[in-house]
Motif scaffolding. Structure first.
Motif, PDB file in Angstrom:
ATOM      1  N   MET A   1       0.843  -1.172   0.000  1.00  0.00           N
ATOM      2  CA  MET A   1       0.000   0.000   0.000  1.00  0.00           C
ATOM      3  C   MET A   1       0.889   1.236   0.000  1.00  0.00           C
ATOM      4  N   VAL A   2       0.490   2.211  -0.788  1.00  0.00           N
ATOM      5  CA  VAL A   2       1.268   3.432  -0.953  1.00  0.00           C
ATOM      6  C   VAL A   2       0.692   4.533  -0.067  1.00  0.00           C
ATOM      7  N   ALA A   3       1.574   5.210   0.627  1.00  0.00           N
ATOM      8  CA  ALA A   3       1.164   6.350   1.454  1.00  0.00           C
ATOM      9  C   ALA A   3       1.339   7.630   0.636  1.00  0.00           C
ATOM     10  N   ARG A   4       0.467   8.574   0.866  1.00  0.00           N
ATOM     11  CA  ARG A   4       0.535   9.863   0.179  1.00  0.00           C
ATOM     12  C   ARG A   4       0.889  10.923   1.204  1.00  0.00           C
ATOM     13  N   ILE A   5       1.912  11.712   0.917  1.00  0.00           N
ATOM     14  CA  ILE A   5       2.356  12.798   1.789  1.00  0.00           C
ATOM     15  C   ILE A   5       2.037  14.105   1.080  1.00  0.00           C
ATOM     16  N   TYR A   6       1.252  14.962   1.731  1.00  0.00           N
ATOM     17  CA  TYR A   6       0.833  16.209   1.113  1.00  0.00           C
ATOM     18  C   TYR A   6       0.523  17.245   2.180  1.00  0.00           C
ATOM     19  N   ARG A   7       0.394  18.482   1.746  1.00  0.00           N
ATOM     20  CA  ARG A   7      -0.079  19.559   2.620  1.00  0.00           C
ATOM     21  C   ARG A   7      -1.515  19.849   2.249  1.00  0.00           C
ATOM     22  N   PRO A   8      -2.459  19.706   3.181  1.00  0.00           N
ATOM     23  CA  PRO A   8      -3.860  19.905   2.825  1.00  0.00           C
ATOM     24  C   PRO A   8      -4.171  21.360   2.481  1.00  0.00           C
ATOM     25  N   ALA A   9      -5.087  21.523   1.545  1.00  0.00           N
ATOM     26  CA  ALA A   9      -5.535  22.858   1.158  1.00  0.00           C
ATOM     27  C   ALA A   9      -6.551  23.362   2.169  1.00  0.00           C
ATOM     28  N   LYS A  19      -4.192  25.219   9.918  1.00  0.00           N
ATOM     29  CA  LYS A  19      -4.115  23.791   9.636  1.00  0.00           C
ATOM     30  C   LYS A  19      -3.706  23.472   8.198  1.00  0.00           C
ATOM     31  N   THR A  20      -3.037  24.399   7.520  1.00  0.00           N
ATOM     32  CA  THR A  20      -2.553  24.123   6.174  1.00  0.00           C
ATOM     33  C   THR A  20      -1.037  24.130   6.099  1.00  0.00           C
ATOM     34  N   ARG A  21      -0.370  24.383   7.213  1.00  0.00           N
ATOM     35  CA  ARG A  21       1.081  24.426   7.193  1.00  0.00           C
ATOM     36  C   ARG A  21       1.720  23.093   7.562  1.00  0.00           C
ATOM     37  N   ARG A  22       0.972  22.195   8.141  1.00  0.00           N
ATOM     38  CA  ARG A  22       1.524  20.889   8.508  1.00  0.00           C
ATOM     39  C   ARG A  22       1.303  19.891   7.368  1.00  0.00           C
ATOM     40  N   TRP A  23       2.114  18.845   7.355  1.00  0.00           N
ATOM     41  CA  TRP A  23       2.078  17.834   6.312  1.00  0.00           C
ATOM     42  C   TRP A  23       1.273  16.632   6.787  1.00  0.00           C
ATOM     43  N   LEU A  53      -1.805  10.721   9.689  1.00  0.00           N
ATOM     44  CA  LEU A  53      -0.754  11.231  10.568  1.00  0.00           C
ATOM     45  C   LEU A  53      -0.334  12.616  10.103  1.00  0.00           C
ATOM     46  N   TYR A  54       0.015  13.480  11.046  1.00  0.00           N
ATOM     47  CA  TYR A  54       0.440  14.839  10.724  1.00  0.00           C
ATOM     48  C   TYR A  54       1.883  15.040  11.176  1.00  0.00           C
ATOM     49  N   PHE A  55       2.646  15.775  10.346  1.00  0.00           N
ATOM     50  CA  PHE A  55       4.050  16.063  10.617  1.00  0.00           C
ATOM     51  C   PHE A  55       4.303  17.542  10.390  1.00  0.00           C
ATOM     52  N   ALA A  56       5.335  18.055  11.036  1.00  0.00           N
ATOM     53  CA  ALA A  56       5.675  19.471  10.906  1.00  0.00           C
ATOM     54  C   ALA A  56       6.306  19.769   9.553  1.00  0.00           C
ATOM     55  N   THR A  57       7.124  18.845   9.044  1.00  0.00           N
ATOM     56  CA  THR A  57       7.786  19.051   7.751  1.00  0.00           C
ATOM     57  C   THR A  57       7.634  17.812   6.891  1.00  0.00           C
ATOM     58  N   ALA A  58       7.872  17.984   5.601  1.00  0.00           N
ATOM     59  CA  ALA A  58       7.812  16.858   4.669  1.00  0.00           C
ATOM     60  C   ALA A  58       8.955  15.884   4.934  1.00  0.00           C
ATOM     61  N   GLU A  59      10.089  16.399   5.368  1.00  0.00           N
ATOM     62  CA  GLU A  59      11.242  15.540   5.653  1.00  0.00           C
ATOM     63  C   GLU A  59      10.942  14.588   6.805  1.00  0.00           C
TER      64      GLU A  59
END
Length: 101
Positions: A1-9, A19-23, A53-59
């Protein structure tokens, strides 16, 4: 299964950028959703679709995926350009658009 990492609009109900600055990391669905035979509600047997899951940065999100052996797809956000319009522009003489009242 593939996970998608994005910043929500931002949603249509938001005027700010809260709530649009977190990944966000969520899984792409493996099984299509379909109607339940008894009640007719839309359901799915895919339990990973409930994980977000939410993260502060994409890294940080990429490091989490690599540490746990999760295949991922990074989606870069589209930056919107800010509107530069002042209140007095609503009343200027050469205004583009019709006056509504």
């Amino acid at each position: 299964m593939v996970a998608r990492i994005y910043r929500p609009a931002k949603t249509a109900m938001q005027s700010g950028q809260a709530k649009t600055r977190r990944w966000c990391l969520d899984y792409e669905p493996e099984v299509a959703k379909g109607p339940e035979p008894l009640m007719g509600w839309t359901s799915s047997a895919d339990m990973k679709s409930q994980i977000r899951l939410y993260f502060a940065t994409a890294e940080d999100a990429v490091a989490y995926c690599e540490k746990n052996g999760i295949a991922y797809r990074l989606v870069e956000p589209k930056e919107r350009k800010p509107k530069t319009m002042s209140y007095s522009d609503n009343f200027k003489f050469g205004r583009i658009g019709i006056w509504t009242h």
